[in-house]
Design a protein around this motif. Structure first.
Motif, mmCIF file in Angstrom:
data_model
loop_
_atom_site.group_PDB
_atom_site.id
_atom_site.type_symbol
_atom_site.label_atom_id
_atom_site.label_comp_id
_atom_site.label_asym_id
_atom_site.label_seq_id
_atom_site.Cartn_x
_atom_site.Cartn_y
_atom_site.Cartn_z
ATOM 1 N N ARG A 53 0.849 -1.178 0.000
ATOM 2 C CA ARG A 53 0.000 0.000 0.000
ATOM 3 C C ARG A 53 0.893 1.239 0.000
ATOM 4 O O ARG A 53 2.096 1.143 0.145
ATOM 5 N N GLY A 54 0.261 2.378 -0.176
ATOM 6 C CA GLY A 54 1.013 3.627 -0.047
ATOM 7 C C GLY A 54 2.061 3.808 -1.126
ATOM 8 O O GLY A 54 1.763 4.095 -2.276
ATOM 9 N N THR A 55 3.316 3.577 -0.776
ATOM 10 C CA THR A 55 4.410 3.833 -1.715
ATOM 11 C C THR A 55 4.418 2.879 -2.895
ATOM 12 O O THR A 55 5.039 3.154 -3.910
ATOM 13 N N GLY A 56 3.751 1.741 -2.740
ATOM 14 C CA GLY A 56 3.721 0.777 -3.833
ATOM 15 C C GLY A 56 5.058 0.117 -4.084
ATOM 16 O O GLY A 56 5.383 -0.231 -5.224
ATOM 17 N N SER A 57 5.827 -0.070 -3.047
ATOM 18 C CA SER A 57 7.096 -0.766 -3.231
ATOM 19 C C SER A 57 6.822 -2.231 -3.571
ATOM 20 O O SER A 57 5.787 -2.789 -3.206
ATOM 21 N N THR A 58 7.746 -2.832 -4.288
ATOM 22 C CA THR A 58 7.519 -4.165 -4.842
ATOM 23 C C THR A 58 8.576 -5.163 -4.381
ATOM 24 O O THR A 58 9.704 -4.794 -4.033
ATOM 25 N N THR A 59 8.184 -6.418 -4.398
ATOM 26 C CA THR A 59 9.060 -7.537 -4.076
ATOM 27 C C THR A 59 8.836 -8.606 -5.128
ATOM 28 O O THR A 59 7.687 -8.865 -5.511
ATOM 29 N N TYR A 60 9.919 -9.241 -5.588
ATOM 30 C CA TYR A 60 9.831 -10.258 -6.628
ATOM 31 C C TYR A 60 10.561 -11.526 -6.223
ATOM 32 O O TYR A 60 11.578 -11.483 -5.535
ATOM 33 N N ALA A 61 10.027 -12.647 -6.714
ATOM 34 C CA ALA A 61 10.763 -13.897 -6.614
ATOM 35 C C ALA A 61 11.910 -13.871 -7.615
ATOM 36 O O ALA A 61 11.792 -13.286 -8.698
ATOM 37 N N ASP A 62 13.013 -14.509 -7.270
ATOM 38 C CA ASP A 62 14.168 -14.528 -8.168
ATOM 39 C C ASP A 62 13.817 -15.138 -9.518
ATOM 40 O O ASP A 62 14.381 -14.757 -10.545
ATOM 41 N N SER A 63 12.875 -16.077 -9.517
ATOM 42 C CA SER A 63 12.544 -16.794 -10.752
ATOM 43 C C SER A 63 11.900 -15.902 -11.809
ATOM 44 O O SER A 63 11.913 -16.253 -12.997
ATOM 45 N N VAL A 64 11.344 -14.760 -11.403
ATOM 46 C CA VAL A 64 10.670 -13.890 -12.363
ATOM 47 C C VAL A 64 11.242 -12.482 -12.400
ATOM 48 O O VAL A 64 10.790 -11.649 -13.196
ATOM 49 N N LYS A 65 12.197 -12.199 -11.554
ATOM 50 C CA LYS A 65 12.775 -10.850 -11.494
ATOM 51 C C LYS A 65 13.370 -10.482 -12.846
ATOM 52 O O LYS A 65 14.110 -11.255 -13.436
ATOM 53 N N GLY A 66 13.007 -9.312 -13.320
ATOM 54 C CA GLY A 66 13.492 -8.855 -14.623
ATOM 55 C C GLY A 66 12.575 -9.201 -15.773
ATOM 56 O O GLY A 66 12.675 -8.604 -16.854
ATOM 57 N N ARG A 67 11.672 -10.156 -15.605
ATOM 58 C CA ARG A 67 10.707 -10.525 -16.646
ATOM 59 C C ARG A 67 9.285 -10.109 -16.290
ATOM 60 O O ARG A 67 8.504 -9.778 -17.184
ATOM 61 N N PHE A 68 8.929 -10.169 -15.020
ATOM 62 C CA PHE A 68 7.578 -9.843 -14.569
ATOM 63 C C PHE A 68 7.603 -8.522 -13.799
ATOM 64 O O PHE A 68 8.550 -8.245 -13.070
ATOM 65 N N THR A 69 6.520 -7.749 -13.956
ATOM 66 C CA THR A 69 6.392 -6.487 -13.245
ATOM 67 C C THR A 69 4.997 -6.375 -12.640
ATOM 68 O O THR A 69 4.004 -6.526 -13.352
ATOM 69 N N ILE A 70 4.945 -6.100 -11.344
ATOM 70 C CA ILE A 70 3.667 -5.890 -10.663
ATOM 71 C C ILE A 70 3.453 -4.387 -10.530
ATOM 72 O O ILE A 70 4.399 -3.637 -10.255
ATOM 73 N N SER A 71 2.209 -3.947 -10.716
ATOM 74 C CA SER A 71 1.917 -2.524 -10.632
ATOM 75 C C SER A 71 0.448 -2.322 -10.293
ATOM 76 O O SER A 71 -0.342 -3.261 -10.343
#
Length: 122
Positions: A53-71
Motif C-alpha cells: 500500500r502507499g508507496t507501492g514498493s515491490t518484491t519479486y521472486a528470483d525466478s521472475v525478477k526482470g521478466r515480470f512487473t507488478i503494478s
C-alpha cells in the motif's frame, strides 16, 4: 466478503507477453498489500511478486525478477502483472491474493482469487 477476480490469461507462444489483472469487489485494492502467485500441475503454489500500500514498493521472486512487473493503476482499483519473455515453464494457474500478515507467507493471505490459466507453448 472481499472477492478477487483475475483476468488476462490465455495461450501464448514462448517469448510472448501477457498482462494479468486483479480486481476486487466490495473494496478497493489500494487498501491492501497484493501479491501474485502461480500453481502448476503437481507443484506447490509459488510466490511471484507483491506490491505494498502507499508507496507501492515491490518484491519479486528470483525466478521472475526482470521478466515480470507488478503494478497498480492510477485509480488503485486494479493490480497488474506484466509478464514478458514467457517460457513454457511459466505455464500455470496465476492467482492474486491480498491482505497478508507476511507477504512471503502463502498461508497468511486473507483473500484469494480463483486464478486465470496461462499456457505457454514452445
Amino acid at each position: 466478503q472481499v472477492q478477487l477476480l483475475e483476468s488476462g490469461g490465455g495461450l501464448v507462444q514462448a517469448g510472448d507477453s501477457l498482462r494479468l489483472s486483479c480486481t476486487a469487489s466490495k473494496t478497493r485494492l489500494i487498501a491492501y498489500r497484493v501479491a501474485w502467485f502461480r500453481q502448476a500441475p503437481g507443484k506447490e503454489r509459488e510466490f511471484l511478486a507483491a506490491i505494498t500500500r502507499g508507496t507501492g514498493s515491490t518484491t519479486y521472486a528470483d525466478s521472475v525478477k526482470g521478466r515480470f512487473t507488478i503494478s497498480r493503476n492510477s485509480g488503485e482499483s486494479t493490480v497488474y502483472l506484466q509478464m514478458n519473455s514467457l517460457k513454457p515453464e511459466d505455464t500455470a494457474v496465476y492467482l492474486c491474493a491480498a491482505d497478508p500478515q507476511q507477504i512471503l507467507t502463502l498461508t497468511s493471505y486473507k483473500y484469494w482469487g480463483r486464478g486465470t490459466q496461462v499456457t505457454v507453448s514452445s
